[in-house]
Design an enzyme around this catalytic site. Structure first.
Site, PDB file in Angstrom:
ATOM      1  N   MET A  48      87.307  58.061  12.710  1.00  0.00           N
ATOM      2  CA  MET A  48      86.282  57.274  13.389  1.00  0.00           C
ATOM      3  C   MET A  48      85.436  56.572  12.338  1.00  0.00           C
ATOM      4  O   MET A  48      85.105  57.152  11.306  1.00  0.00           O
ATOM      5  CB  MET A  48      85.398  58.187  14.237  1.00  0.00           C
ATOM      6  CG  MET A  48      84.237  57.464  14.910  1.00  0.00           C
ATOM      7  SD  MET A  48      83.097  58.594  15.731  1.00  0.00           S
ATOM      8  CE  MET A  48      83.900  58.775  17.297  1.00  0.00           C
ATOM      9  N   CYS A  49      85.113  55.343  12.608  1.00  0.00           N
ATOM     10  CA  CYS A  49      84.117  54.607  11.839  1.00  0.00           C
ATOM     11  C   CYS A  49      83.225  53.914  12.862  1.00  0.00           C
ATOM     12  O   CYS A  49      83.272  54.245  14.040  1.00  0.00           O
ATOM     13  CB  CYS A  49      84.773  53.624  10.869  1.00  0.00           C
ATOM     14  SG  CYS A  49      85.748  52.336  11.653  1.00  0.00           S
TER      15      CYS A  49
END
Length: 126
Positions: A48-49
């Site tokens: 995830m970013c």
């Protein structure tokens, strides 16, 4: 960003730009550098970013390195609406001040649909 806007409970932080180097590290060097265990090739790895762009790039590196169970959180942290401690925010350029978090409503969780989705992906044994 993790300090300012939060991160999902239990998540670990490995900056995307360090993934190539991290993949070549021994387990001990990885642990010493990042403070958590290097994922085993058979582990599920969820990335995830903020928006998912860096996570998609990192996922390709991991898959190329032999990690077959790599998943990207669609819409990244910006789309995460399950925890009030993870705040959505607009992107910003290096050198700009970080933007204020955006208001949002916590989404309800349909546990049955979630279980079915995990089973369809081969990620659940129940």
């Amino acid at each position: 960003e993790r300090v300012l806007y939060g991160a999902p409970l239990g998540s670990k932080h490995l900056p995307a730009e360090q993934v190539p180097r991290a993949l070549s590290m021994s387990e001990d060097e990885f642990q010493d550098t990042f403070g958590f265990d290097k994922p085993a090739k058979q582990d599920n790895v969820v990335l995830m970013c903020r928006s998912d762009r860096r996570a998609r790039w990192a996922s390709q590196l991991l898959m190329d390195a032999g990690y077959p169970r790599v998943f990207v959180c669609k819409e990244g942290a910006y789309g995460w609406r399950l925890d009030h401690r993870v705040l959505p925010y607009q992107s910003y350029e290096l050198g700009d001040p970080p933007p204020d978090p955006e208001p949002f409503e916590i989404e309800s969780i349909n546990l049955q649909a979630a279980r079915e989705e995990l089973q369809s992906m081969g990620l659940s044994t129940s």
